[in-house]
Design a protein around this motif. Sequence first.
Motif, mmCIF file in Angstrom:
data_model
loop_
_atom_site.group_PDB
_atom_site.id
_atom_site.type_symbol
_atom_site.label_atom_id
_atom_site.label_comp_id
_atom_site.label_asym_id
_atom_site.label_seq_id
_atom_site.Cartn_x
_atom_site.Cartn_y
_atom_site.Cartn_z
ATOM 1 N N ALA A 1 0.834 -1.203 0.000
ATOM 2 C CA ALA A 1 0.000 0.000 0.000
ATOM 3 C C ALA A 1 0.860 1.241 0.000
ATOM 4 O O ALA A 1 1.977 1.250 0.526
ATOM 5 N N VAL A 2 0.294 2.329 -0.564
ATOM 6 C CA VAL A 2 0.954 3.631 -0.541
ATOM 7 C C VAL A 2 -0.106 4.714 -0.478
ATOM 8 O O VAL A 2 -1.180 4.595 -1.057
ATOM 9 N N SER A 3 0.208 5.776 0.238
ATOM 10 C CA SER A 3 -0.674 6.935 0.357
ATOM 11 C C SER A 3 0.139 8.099 0.878
ATOM 12 O O SER A 3 1.223 7.911 1.442
ATOM 13 N N ALA A 4 -0.385 9.305 0.717
ATOM 14 C CA ALA A 4 0.228 10.435 1.404
ATOM 15 C C ALA A 4 -0.058 10.367 2.905
ATOM 16 O O ALA A 4 0.674 10.957 3.697
ATOM 17 N N LYS A 5 -1.112 9.646 3.316
ATOM 18 C CA LYS A 5 -1.490 9.555 4.731
ATOM 19 C C LYS A 5 -1.166 8.179 5.283
ATOM 20 O O LYS A 5 -1.539 7.157 4.696
ATOM 21 N N ASP A 6 -0.536 8.160 6.455
ATOM 22 C CA ASP A 6 -0.210 6.883 7.079
ATOM 23 C C ASP A 6 -1.469 6.081 7.385
ATOM 24 O O ASP A 6 -1.528 4.875 7.143
ATOM 25 N N ARG A 7 -2.520 6.731 7.906
ATOM 26 C CA ARG A 7 -3.719 5.995 8.306
ATOM 27 C C ARG A 7 -4.431 5.360 7.119
ATOM 28 O O ARG A 7 -5.052 4.301 7.259
ATOM 29 N N ALA A 8 -4.338 5.980 5.960
ATOM 30 C CA ALA A 8 -4.965 5.397 4.780
ATOM 31 C C ALA A 8 -4.217 4.144 4.325
ATOM 32 O O ALA A 8 -4.827 3.098 4.060
ATOM 33 N N ALA A 9 -2.902 4.232 4.239
ATOM 34 C CA ALA A 9 -2.105 3.089 3.794
ATOM 35 C C ALA A 9 -2.228 1.918 4.757
ATOM 36 O O ALA A 9 -2.365 0.763 4.342
ATOM 37 N N VAL A 10 -2.198 2.195 6.053
ATOM 38 C CA VAL A 10 -2.246 1.132 7.052
ATOM 39 C C VAL A 10 -3.617 0.465 7.083
ATOM 40 O O VAL A 10 -3.731 -0.769 7.136
ATOM 41 N N MET A 11 -4.684 1.252 7.032
ATOM 42 C CA MET A 11 -6.023 0.681 7.109
ATOM 43 C C MET A 11 -6.360 -0.174 5.895
ATOM 44 O O MET A 11 -7.072 -1.170 6.010
ATOM 45 N N MET A 12 -5.857 0.184 4.721
ATOM 46 C CA MET A 12 -6.168 -0.609 3.534
ATOM 47 C C MET A 12 -5.323 -1.867 3.433
ATOM 48 O O MET A 12 -5.772 -2.879 2.895
ATOM 49 N N SER A 13 -4.105 -1.835 3.951
ATOM 50 C CA SER A 13 -3.222 -3.005 3.810
ATOM 51 C C SER A 13 -3.367 -3.987 4.959
ATOM 52 O O SER A 13 -3.342 -5.203 4.762
ATOM 53 N N ASP B 1 -0.586 -8.006 7.728
ATOM 54 C CA ASP B 1 0.404 -8.862 7.074
ATOM 55 C C ASP B 1 0.773 -8.228 5.733
ATOM 56 O O ASP B 1 0.145 -8.486 4.706
ATOM 57 N N THR B 2 1.799 -7.396 5.757
ATOM 58 C CA THR B 2 2.107 -6.577 4.582
ATOM 59 C C THR B 2 3.545 -6.773 4.128
ATOM 60 O O THR B 2 4.435 -7.090 4.918
ATOM 61 N N ASP B 3 3.734 -6.538 2.841
ATOM 62 C CA ASP B 3 5.071 -6.622 2.261
ATOM 63 C C ASP B 3 5.719 -5.256 2.115
ATOM 64 O O ASP B 3 6.945 -5.144 2.158
ATOM 65 N N ALA B 4 4.916 -4.224 1.916
ATOM 66 C CA ALA B 4 5.446 -2.866 1.778
ATOM 67 C C ALA B 4 4.304 -1.888 2.028
ATOM 68 O O ALA B 4 3.224 -2.033 1.459
ATOM 69 N N VAL B 5 4.552 -0.905 2.909
ATOM 70 C CA VAL B 5 3.563 0.134 3.218
ATOM 71 C C VAL B 5 4.307 1.457 3.340
ATOM 72 O O VAL B 5 5.238 1.574 4.143
ATOM 73 N N TYR B 6 3.870 2.457 2.562
ATOM 74 C CA TYR B 6 4.573 3.743 2.556
ATOM 75 C C TYR B 6 3.571 4.894 2.638
ATOM 76 O O TYR B 6 2.451 4.802 2.147
ATOM 77 N N TRP B 7 4.031 5.977 3.253
ATOM 78 C CA TRP B 7 3.254 7.208 3.331
ATOM 79 C C TRP B 7 4.208 8.390 3.345
ATOM 80 O O TRP B 7 5.407 8.239 3.579
ATOM 81 N N PHE B 8 3.662 9.560 3.069
ATOM 82 C CA PHE B 8 4.486 10.768 2.975
ATOM 83 C C PHE B 8 4.655 11.386 4.358
ATOM 84 O O PHE B 8 3.698 11.524 5.119
ATOM 85 N N ASP B 9 5.883 11.796 4.668
ATOM 86 C CA ASP B 9 6.184 12.372 5.974
ATOM 87 C C ASP B 9 7.168 13.524 5.794
ATOM 88 O O ASP B 9 8.361 13.303 5.603
#
Length: 562
Positions: free
Chosen positions: A171-183, A186-194
């Motif tokens: 998952a990827v998003s500018a928002k951490d909460r969006a990326a985390v909630m959708m993925s 059990d994830t392989d890669a999760v990124y957000w803008f900081d």
Amino acid sequence: MRLSFSSLALATALLVSTPAFADNGAAPAADTAAPAEAAAPAEAPQLILAISVDQFSADLFAQYREHFSKGFARLLDGAVFPSGYQSHAATETCPGHSTLLTGVHPARTGIIANDWYVPGISRPDKEVYCVEDESNPKSTSDEPVVSPKHLKAPTLGDLMKKANPAIINAAVSAKDRAAVMMSGHDTDAVYWFDDKGFTTFEDRKITPAVEAENAALSKLVDAGAGPLPVPGYCSAADRPVKVGDFTVGTYRFPQTAGDYKAYAKGPRLDAATGDLAIRMVDELGMGKDAVPDVLSVSFSQTDRVGHAFGHEGVEMCIQLAQLDATLGTLFDALDARGIDYAVVLTADHGGFDAPDRLDQQGYPAAKYISPTLTGDALAAAVSKETGIVAPQGKLLYGGGSSGDIYLGAGLTDDQRKTVTDALVAMLKANPEVDAVYTADELKSVPLPHGHPQDWTMIQRVRASFDPERSGDVLMMTKRGVVGIAHPGPGYVATHGSPWDYDRRVPIVFWRKGMTHEEQPAPVETVDIAPTLASLVGLKEPAGTWDGRCLDIDGSEADTCAR
């Protein structure tokens, strides 16, 4: 090396029981597909691309769909559900994203708001962020150590990986909460803008793909850029509207060299999010074999533009035109790689325009919420009426918009009852409040079912009520009351109410070979996960989802019968 499966082996791998759930039946027979001339692709797609456009209301979708010519336009050839619902009352980013790939309402995901309060914890502000590990001593509500620990339900990616660990869930998003909630967990890669680039969990490192994207992003920001172009159809929205001592309605997002804060508030960050999604596909090897992967992409900037400028100015018109182009670039990149992908696009919630502009457009009842409904003001009023002073911290936490109000710690049972009764009476007498419920009332209400547009107010609230995390009293403001007490530059409009302008969102599915359908019946975002599960042959027992599978092919083929 990843394993490659034949179609039969893939179905077998996904239909096995998982550690969390028992088997729910055999795979459908291979000869049940509709005739070729009427059938969608019979095999599972190589990639599920789940897209959320933050604050993309059904109203915005209806207003702009005729102008889309790139990415959005492609999706309009798929299965279009213009009347989707985030059915619950807590129409915020974290709760909304939590429903998209879990298939259950916030009452079951446990994500009842972006933030909630725990009056008994030692943290001074008592506030907990929806995707933080507050047990980590380095974590604060403002600077959280990001974690999925609060999400109580598995996502589609979680369930698919339990069935077959070869699946990639990213998952990827500018928002951490969006990326985390959708993925999920059990994830392989999760990124957000900081601040100045994309980042990931504390115990992980960013990869070369992220480093390359951050370098490209930094180069663009440091160089600066001129205003973004204004499409011709935006002309009617291109006019100033006064809000206090400033105006909105004419901004074009010029990019001052080196200004990361301005960059993070405008359409260009969506383009970077899409670009990183493409880099992730390449780096992770997504969509390269018969094992379906899941890539979640949440585009955040429609929300940020909506908050800063409202929905009906030239800013939103520019934003959606830019996002249309970004989606087109993403889809073209997947096409160029020969990936068979299925898309779902929806939103975490809707939104409302700035009351100042709404007043000009024939909605004089729209208004900013009174400061008397903020937590501190309510606490002072209740304390004055009852004579009760909080023995620890504040008497009340929360307030200021539709949502939860928590009683402070250290009150006796009698004091809690007295404070609750006084607060409820005060809120019910307020002309800006539509409904008030106590936690005890909501605990006795069954979780709602049926068409979401018919739900009563208490059912909407119950769908996002978790007795472990929700407040002692829940306040719902009246239609048109915007939960901002003091508007200012960058914050003139918001969401979070139980009304349909915040609940209604589009839901659109697309895959090459599908037969187009336009389905006006109301559906829910919790229908997305079981619908995608059917596409990849994942079976889960009854009760796993709050939603239902949607047949997303407009031919005789039934995508729910696989």
